[in-house]
Design a protein around this motif. Structure first.
Motif, PDB file in Angstrom:
ATOM      1  N   UNK A 379      80.930  76.253  38.905  1.00  0.00           N
ATOM      2  CA  UNK A 379      79.683  75.699  39.427  1.00  0.00           C
ATOM      3  C   UNK A 379      79.226  76.525  40.627  1.00  0.00           C
ATOM      4  N   UNK A 382      79.236  74.816  44.057  1.00  0.00           N
ATOM      5  CA  UNK A 382      80.541  74.613  44.693  1.00  0.00           C
ATOM      6  C   UNK A 382      81.116  75.941  45.167  1.00  0.00           C
ATOM      7  N   UNK A 385      80.033  76.860  48.447  1.00  0.00           N
ATOM      8  CA  UNK A 385      80.669  76.076  49.512  1.00  0.00           C
ATOM      9  C   UNK A 385      82.054  76.608  49.856  1.00  0.00           C
ATOM     10  N   UNK A 386      82.537  77.589  49.099  1.00  0.00           N
ATOM     11  CA  UNK A 386      83.827  78.175  49.440  1.00  0.00           C
ATOM     12  C   UNK A 386      84.901  78.018  48.372  1.00  0.00           C
ATOM     13  N   UNK A 387      84.560  77.440  47.228  1.00  0.00           N
ATOM     14  CA  UNK A 387      85.539  77.283  46.160  1.00  0.00           C
ATOM     15  C   UNK A 387      85.723  78.629  45.451  1.00  0.00           C
ATOM     16  N   UNK A 388      86.973  79.009  45.226  1.00  0.00           N
ATOM     17  CA  UNK A 388      87.258  80.295  44.605  1.00  0.00           C
ATOM     18  C   UNK A 388      86.620  80.368  43.221  1.00  0.00           C
ATOM     19  N   UNK A 391      88.828  80.131  39.711  1.00  0.00           N
ATOM     20  CA  UNK A 391      89.432  78.882  39.254  1.00  0.00           C
ATOM     21  C   UNK A 391      88.589  78.140  38.224  1.00  0.00           C
ATOM     22  N   UNK A 392      87.306  78.501  38.104  1.00  0.00           N
ATOM     23  CA  UNK A 392      86.433  77.758  37.203  1.00  0.00           C
ATOM     24  C   UNK A 392      86.123  76.380  37.751  1.00  0.00           C
ATOM     25  N   UNK A 394      87.123  72.893  38.221  1.00  0.00           N
ATOM     26  CA  UNK A 394      88.335  72.070  38.103  1.00  0.00           C
ATOM     27  C   UNK A 394      88.097  70.596  38.435  1.00  0.00           C
TER      28      UNK A 394
ATOM     29  N   UNK B 110      90.888  74.692  55.012  1.00  0.00           N
ATOM     30  CA  UNK B 110      90.948  75.922  55.811  1.00  0.00           C
ATOM     31  C   UNK B 110      91.549  75.640  57.187  1.00  0.00           C
ATOM     32  N   UNK B 120      87.903  82.161  50.257  1.00  0.00           N
ATOM     33  CA  UNK B 120      87.763  81.205  49.158  1.00  0.00           C
ATOM     34  C   UNK B 120      89.002  80.295  49.053  1.00  0.00           C
ATOM     35  N   UNK B 121      88.760  79.062  48.681  1.00  0.00           N
ATOM     36  CA  UNK B 121      89.829  78.068  48.575  1.00  0.00           C
ATOM     37  C   UNK B 121      90.084  77.796  47.081  1.00  0.00           C
ATOM     38  N   UNK B 123      90.336  76.323  43.525  1.00  0.00           N
ATOM     39  CA  UNK B 123      89.498  75.239  43.009  1.00  0.00           C
ATOM     40  C   UNK B 123      90.260  73.918  42.946  1.00  0.00           C
ATOM     41  N   UNK B 127      89.174  69.753  44.482  1.00  0.00           N
ATOM     42  CA  UNK B 127      88.529  68.943  43.451  1.00  0.00           C
ATOM     43  C   UNK B 127      89.493  67.859  42.986  1.00  0.00           C
TER      44      UNK B 127
END
Lengths: 638, 205
Positions: A379, A382, A385-388, A391-392, A394, B110, B120-121, B123, B127
């Motif tokens: 997405x 997301x 916002x900093x999501x790697x 990872x797709x 999740x 973080x 980057x964190x 996923x 979630x």
């Protein structure tokens, strides 16, 4: 998209291909009343005893009307039985958590849902249902609704391939034989395999585990009647004080003020109504238990999909390992895939069986690739916002399954009319969520529900050869039988009623306060939640965009009606078509006969399925997932 | 009419017969075999400590907030990891609520693990899972938390690494599924390690 993911997909397709013939051959014996299987010596006596108890002559043959009547009688009685079990569960055994009875509308919805092989869940299994309700009330239908589906498919194939006869078989014999020889024996082995992976099978009360790290939450304070205590403070407002002379009093040159209760437009005194919260320390994890394995096995094999737990096959107690996940996915397709072989065998044209199978496989692969790509892409909102990125998406997925197995499961469960989920479709990306939705709207003919997939696909075959006949200007034929006005009418009836019901209910709920009240998401995604619910109910799938709070009288009843329409408005026209086809003579193939094998036929079939689905549902899809996809790209939130 | 009565009678008897076979006999046979062959798994793969108290299940996650523990994924099951109330968030891709929650989780993650504000964190770390009971975190997530846990416990990072590797599960048969680190087992094992003097014990909000 990782390398191993492609290997897993290849493995899945490979195993499915290898299973198709053996299962087809076994089905051939099960669906022949005189067929012999190696289970005969053990099961045969029980089978004959059952016929005696039922007062059924196993050699008697039924025409399509008698077959339909038996089917309807059985569905009605078993549905009423489950309704009674759910309403009386507090009087029945195996209720260690002392759950109260289900409400009327929820019990109606649940009983209909399981009778129609839908297994839509408006309830939270582990917080609502006793072990008895699960094991008897629901599992009964996991077996029987699957058997009914297979029986109808068998009746249709018999009608297609028989020569000038009036009868389609015997419903009671089909029902009993499918359960005794096919579903129960496989389920025993399958359930034990699931236990070996960690699926629970016990009747214990819920376990209390001592947490390593206790935590504190705030909960609403309840009074002795269990009603939430609210602050209930009168809101005061300052207003000018009116003196005895009727004029505002003055104080120091300014109007004197006094506190009076605030009143609303109706003159009622306004109270603050905030719930009083108290701290509660959570020191334990309460762990739901139950006879899960025996139910999880048949829920997959019979493409029922109703989970023991709320999270269904995402719950570690229902689907603990990637291996159990793989087997569960294969088992959803296994019988449906074998039925195409059965079709080939009975029609004396094995290549036709494989042609139908190939069309299904291609549609399956298209769905899987789109869903997998969309979920692996993730997405963009997301990610900003900093999501790697690697990872797709999740959200709503389990680590042990990851993106690929979640996307594959979602495609499989909606290609078939299973509806079990190992990830939350509601949290899929817009296009990732479109795939399961569109799969259901295609009529679940991609392998499909056990039996339901084959008879659904044969409706499209009839339509396909009809269209081909129109194109070349000849009377269409299928397997040597003339497809005439009656067959095409019945095929169109089955398709149009489903569309009307899905779109009609969706439109109604989308503009009603009761429909909108249940939404968990706003904007186009909210519309998709409703659209998904009625598509799922009509297709007898049972998966959900589960954010929708559907346990309300309106939703429970309308969804229940949609499920009944989706099952019986499909089944009766199909049996009528089978009866009409059975009476026809088989004409020898001529050089004008449209071939039902090979590339042209497969393309025609896929084209028919996609065309009908797209014509019916693209406008709706454009309002939901399609527009959401573009808004998502523009970081529009709701 | 007579025909309908006859069919209904058969239907009642078929319901009874199939209930006995499919809902009595079948689950009972599975129960008997399961309890004999796989008693631990049939009863929930429960983990007990030295005193015999049940501490959780190998298959179910729990909530951890102290810096001395590896943290599980966010959970939407009840008040968090409620194993009698499994659920995902069911929030969609354009949900403001979900975006807010993820932004908050990213910032917390973080801060807790000393990451820069543009790193980057993983996923899975920010979630919520489908069941709300996911027992695993991804290896990438575990490796980012490792330094913090080692410091808080006064352990060498290699000691913690060894434990993480020990409780990393999957993929099955080398290909099926994705690898995951079992958080509950890992944290219990950390507690069992020889007690070394703690540098600090304050928990982070």
């Amino acid at each position: 998209m990782k390398t191993f993911d492609a290997v897993q997909l290849a493995l899945f397709v490979g195993v499915l291909t290898l299973l198709t013939k053996p299962i087809g051959l076994f089905l051939l014996r099960v669906l022949d009343p005189r067929g012999k299987t190696w289970l005969g010596p053990v099961v045969g006596p029980i089978e004959r005893l059952t016929y005696r108890v039922l007062g059924v002559d196993p050699t008697a043959q039924q025409n399509w009307k008698e077959y339909s009547l038996s089917l309807l009688a059985f569905s009605l009685v078993s549905c009423a039985f489950t309704y009674a079990v759910l309403r009386l569960q507090h009087y029945l055994p195996l209720n260690p958590q002392a759950f109260p009875p289900m409400t009327e509308h929820l019990a109606f919805n649940t009983a209909v849902s399981f009778t129609t092989n839908t297994n839509w869940q408006s309830y939270v299994g582990e917080a609502t249902l006793s072990y008895f309700s699960q094991m008897v009330g629901l599992t009964l239908h996991n077996f029987t609704s699957a058997a009914v589906g297979i029986a109808i498919a068998a009746a249709l194939v018999r009608g297609l391939t028989a020569h000038s006869i009036q009868t389609l078989g015997n419903f009671w014999v089909d029902l009993i034989r499918i359960n005794y020889y096919l579903l129960v024996p496989i389920s025993v082995v399958y359930a034990l395999f699931l236990v070996s992976q960690g699926v629970v099978q016990n009747f214990s009360p819920y376990t209390h585990a001592k947490l390593t790290e206790p935590f504190t939450i705030q909960i609403p304070l309840l009074d002795t009647n269990g009603v939430a205590v609210t602050t209930n403070i009168v809101v005061m407002a300052q207003t000018p004080r009116i003196g005895t002379d009727g004029k505002p009093e003055l104080k120091g040159g300014k109007p004197a003020l006094e506190d009076v209760p605030l009143r609303d437009a109706k003159g009622e005194i306004v109270h603050t109504n905030l719930p009083v919260m108290v701290d509660q320390k959570i020191e334990e994890q309460v762990i739901a238990q139950g006879p899960v394995a025996s139910q999880a096995a048949i829920k997959m094999l019979g493409t029922n999909g109703g989970g023991f737990m709320n999270a269904n096959a995402a719950h570690p107690f229902e689907n603990p390992t990637p291996l159990s996940n793989f087997v569960q996915m294969v088992s959803i397709f296994a019988i449906a895939s074998g039925l195409t072989y059965y079709l080939g065998r009975l029609s004396g044209n094995q290549a036709h069986g494989w042609a139908v199978w190939s069309a299904m496989l291609i549609l399956f692969l298209i769905g899987t690739l789109v869903c997998w790509w969309a979920e692996a892409r993730g997405n963009p909102i997301h990610q900003a916002l900093g999501v790697a990125v690697d990872g797709g998406n999740m959200e709503g997925k389990e680590v042990r399954f990851g993106v690929f197995n979640s996307a594959l499961f979602a495609t499989v469960t909606t290609d078939a009319s299973c509806g079990a989920v190992n990830s939350m479709h509601d949290s899929f990306t817009a296009l990732g969520g479109l795939v399961p939705l569109f799969n259901m709207q295609l009529g679940e003919v991609v392998f499909g529900g056990v039996g339901a997939g084959l008879y659904g696909m044969l409706v499209f075959v009839v339509l396909g050869v009809f269209i081909a006949g129109l194109m070349v200007g000849r009377t269409p034929e299928y397997l040597g039988k003339k497809i005439q006005a009656f067959e095409v009418k019945m095929a169109m009836l089955a398709l149009l009623i489903l569309t009307l019901s899905t779109l009609g209910f969706t439109a109604w709920a989308s503009v009603s306060s009761w429909g909108l009240a249940g939404l968990n998401n706003s904007g186009p995604h909210g519309f998709t939640e409703i659209f998904y619910a009625y598509s799922s109910a009509n297709a007898n799938n049972g998966s959900a965009f589960a954010g929708l709070t559907a346990n309300t009288p309106w939703y429970n009843i309308t969804l229940g009606i949609a499920m009944l329409i989706g099952r019986f408005w499909m089944v009766i026209p199909i049996l009528a078509m089978a009866g009409s086809l059975a009476r026809k003579r088989i004409a020898p193939p001529s050089n004008g006969t449209f071939p039902v094998t090979g590339f042209t036929f497969v393309t025609l079939l896929i084209g028919t399925v996609l065309l009908v689905g797209a014509l019916n549902y693209l406008p709706g899809l454009a309002l939901g997932p399609v527009v959401e996809h573009f808004l998502n790209g523009q970081t529009q939130l709701f | 009419m007579k025909e309908i009565v006859k069919e209904l009678r058969s239907a009642v008897l078929a319901t009874a017969a199939l209930s006995i076979v499919c809902c009595g006999l079948y689950p009972a046979v599975v129960y008997g075999l399961a309890q004999t062959l796989f008693p631990r798994k049939a009863n929930g793969s429960l983990i007990s400590d030295a005193s015999g108290a049940v501490r959780g299940s190998h298959l179910l996650g729990q909530s951890f907030t102290s810096e001395r523990y590896f943290h599980s994924r966010p959970s939407s099951a009840g008040n968090g990891y409620d194993a009698a109330n499994s659920s995902g968030s069911n929030l969609g891709p354009t949900s403001q609520k979900l975006a807010d929650a993820i932004a908050q989780n990213v910032a917390d993650y973080r801060a807790q693990n000393g990451l820069s504000t543009n790193q980057p964190v993983p996923a899975d770390a920010v979630t919520a899972s489908a069941s709300g009971l996911d027992p695993h975190i991804s290896p990438a997530n575990a490796s980012l938390q490792l330094g913090r846990v080692a410091r808080a416990r006064g352990l060498k990072p290699t000691q913690v690494e060894e434990l993480v590797a020990k409780f990393t599960e999957g993929p099955d048969w080398g290909v099926l599924g994705d690898p995951g680190v079992n958080v509950v087992e890992l944290n219990l094992a950390l507690d069992r390690l020889a007690k070394t003097p703690l540098i600090k014990t304050a928990s982070i909000p």
